[in-house]
Design a protein around this motif. Sequence first.
Motif, short mmCIF file in Angstrom:
data_model
loop_
_atom_site.label_atom_id
_atom_site.label_comp_id
_atom_site.label_asym_id
_atom_site.label_seq_id
_atom_site.Cartn_x
_atom_site.Cartn_y
_atom_site.Cartn_z
N ASP A 137 -3.48 5.53 -0.18
CA ASP A 137 -4.40 6.55 0.30
C ASP A 137 -5.85 6.20 0.01
N SER A 138 -6.13 5.70 -1.18
CA SER A 138 -7.54 5.43 -1.50
C SER A 138 -8.06 4.25 -0.71
N ASN A 139 -7.21 3.31 -0.34
CA ASN A 139 -7.71 2.16 0.40
C ASN A 139 -7.91 2.43 1.87
N LEU B 209 -14.25 -1.51 6.33
CA LEU B 209 -14.95 -2.48 5.49
C LEU B 209 -14.12 -3.74 5.34
N LEU B 210 -12.80 -3.58 5.34
CA LEU B 210 -11.92 -4.72 5.12
C LEU B 210 -11.50 -5.37 6.42
N GLY B 211 -11.87 -4.76 7.52
CA GLY B 211 -11.48 -5.34 8.80
C GLY B 211 -9.99 -5.23 9.05
N MET B 212 -9.41 -4.13 8.58
CA MET B 212 -7.97 -3.97 8.77
C MET B 212 -7.69 -2.73 9.60
N ARG B 213 -6.48 -2.67 10.14
CA ARG B 213 -6.08 -1.51 10.93
C ARG B 213 -5.23 -0.58 10.10
N LYS C 49 -1.97 5.52 9.05
CA LYS C 49 -2.94 6.56 9.40
C LYS C 49 -3.65 7.05 8.14
N GLY C 50 -4.83 7.59 8.35
CA GLY C 50 -5.64 7.97 7.20
C GLY C 50 -5.31 9.28 6.53
#
Lengths: 230, 645
Positions: free
Chosen positions: B446-448, B454-458, B489-490
């Motif tokens: 969750d925190s990531n 910023l990390l260029g990830m999906r 999902k976020g």
Amino acid sequence: MTQMISEINQIFSEIGFVYASGPEAETEIYNFDKLNVAKDHPSRDMQDTFWFKNKDVSEPMVLRTHTSPVQARYMEAHQPPIRMIVPGKVFRNEATDATHEAQFYQLEGLHIDKGVHLGHLKGTLEYFFSRFFSGRTEVRFRPSFFPFTEPSVEVDMKLLDGDSKLAGKWIEVMGAGMVHPNVIKGCGIDPTVYSGYAFGIGIDRLGVMRYGVEDIRDYYTGDLRFVNQF
Amino acid sequence: MKIVHSWLKDYLGEALPPVAAVEELLTFHSFEVDGVEEVEGEAVIDISVLPNRASDCLCHRGMARELASLIGVPLENDPLSEKLDLATTDKVSITIESAEACPRFSAALITGITVGESPTWLQTRLRALGVRSINNIVDATNYVMYAIGEPMHAYDADLFKQVEGKWHFVIRNAKVGETVSLLAEGGKDEDRIVELTGTELLIVDGATDTPIGLAGVKGGRYAGVHAGTKNIIIEAAHFHPTITRKTARRLGIVIDASKRFENEPSRELIPYAQNEIIKLIADIASGTFEGWVDEYKETKVNPQVVVPVAQVNALLGLALETSEMEDILLRIGSDIVAMDADSFTVIGPWERNDLLIAEDFIEEIGRIHGLHHVVSIAPEAAPLVEVNVRQFYTEAIRHELIEYGFSEVVTSSFTNKDVIQLQNSLASDKTYLRSTLTKNLHKVLDSNFTHTDLLGMRDVRVFEIGTVFDKTETSVSEHTSLAIGVRTKGNGYNPKDDAILKTACETVEQVLGAKLAWQMEKGVAEANLSTVFDSLNKPTSYGEYVSRQINTYKPVSVYPAMSRDVALWVKEDEMSFDVETTIGHAAGNLVVRIDLFDTFTKDGRTSYAFRLVFQSFERTLTDAEVTTHMDNVYQVVAEKGWEVR
């Protein structure tokens, strides 16, 4: 962290050092007594060591404060020649800050055989540092004291090549020494026949030195902004 | 411990090397030097005395003796070599309840003194060590402690109750519930009254059975020396180091005197200490030494140790001659009882308690000769006799998962509520040990998710391999656990996470060649690896090692990042790299990342969609700021003839 351990393992495996593992929840005997740490030594205090509750265990147990107990267990189970490394998580009851965490990773090494002396320790450390820091290194000893080694030394390292922040300076990196005869004898090996050296270094610190990590607590947050750089 | 450089001259005379040379000698042969500072014109060296030398080197004479050994000279003036001839008196009697707790206790009676200010030279020396000057008597007790390492205490003899003209000291164990009043700590007005548990050692006024101090730890106001004191009794004693340490720790008292008692200075020091203080007091406070009483209940002598000559070189890796070894043994003050071609029989100097076995003497020879003489012997390539099963298989798992886009994390073994609670812990939310990795992994997922841009990830894909703890009937148990987690999902767990997770689990099982019992929970799968390690094929080598090249690590900003997307139509053959570079320059130096996330070509035009991530190291960026930068981007885009979609 695990990348460094993997690399360290590779470096040492080439000179025949076996990777040993042991429990993180250790008995007081293996964490202290077998390592010649006196019964009333301050490090056994509540302050420095995490203790398990008496009701949960059948003998006094602690979260290991160093990986040395694994060395003792290994010595008991094997006869020399012994060459081993023990990378592993250790626990100290200390206040945390940029250079201190309650949990961190240590790397210890042990080499026991006939005629092993400080010169072999020096040579092995120079070999390791040169490979790990990718450049020629020099090692020097200063006097020190640990309950489990005699003589004991502080080890300084100097990177001879390269233009990193570390190059050309003497840096204190670890403690080491010739294993104390009480420890060797206590593990069932004859100290009049065999001698050996042991060393210990914080892997967290190696990461600080090699990569410039600023706060060792970053190793354990699981924050990918840190993790994914490696 | 602080040492006044010029004070060492009292013992070494002209042989005392200058400050820089002392620093170098000590650093490479004895102890770490933490620094040198100047106090009132005196050079004060801060030295980290090693624990095994804390019995003899926490004083100036001890340090001078150490230096003398290093440079190979005798001490010019040695208070510990003086011939003693102290008169005795029967006006003081001493009763010691336990010889083990208090092996030696002495009291010296001095009459007709005048309490006043200490002479300047004494005050300067004490101040250089950071010690306050109180009066000439109290200062004298401190001075002798810093000089030869024996803590001492002065009592006003007239305030100390006498029975038939005699003073009576009793040294006994505290009774449960007994109280003692200790001198107020610096800055406080009231003396501290301590209730005792029965484990402490007390010094008691025998006439009234009143505790007057905690032996080896701290004294009280009883019979304290004051401006009008005329007659004094000086106490010099030896107490059991463990009792002292435990009592001091429990009460939170750490003072120079207790520190020394904890490290067990030699019992033989006591008469020399009394000798020094008697001379000093006569000099600075006048008075007449009447006599002393010495109850020496239990002696302790250094053992005779056989040091095999061959072992010296064998352990150190040196090639010393027997004569060189002999020279060093004599320089440190040992007594060579016997010597032949094969071995020495030696006894260490009486003021040291760390020379008990051959290896202790060998360490002396090594460090004094110089550890820089050790020549390194490079290790030889050697076959590996054993491959660590856990390391082999966990590495294999790592490689597979990383290939599949996962990142490995290491989280805390501590947690705020679980099965096993520790007896002691500093942080209140870290008193338990984790029994699973899943809880931590949920937090990491969750925190990531907020950092994915910023990390260029999906999505977030992480795993951890670590130890977890549980209870058995008789003890604590632990095992190696593997936990894998996915977040697509976020806003927390989503069933879409499971698809990726399932594939990851299958990959792991494939690598191991064994099925695992997975516990699934909201996008995290966990399994016990320890149960399968034994049944897997034993590896004979670690396999191909692939070294990972890592660029310089960059510290991460703690301020949140903001993302903006921009999609453009460009000419069909325009390279995405060039477009990205142009946009990057236009967006300014707050852009920490640009990712191309969509490309397609249609009707002779190509569309590129970029995500720009802005972040500052100094502050949280505002919407307006970022918009300003984006406006710049749009302007440049227009100039280039590209069309924003």
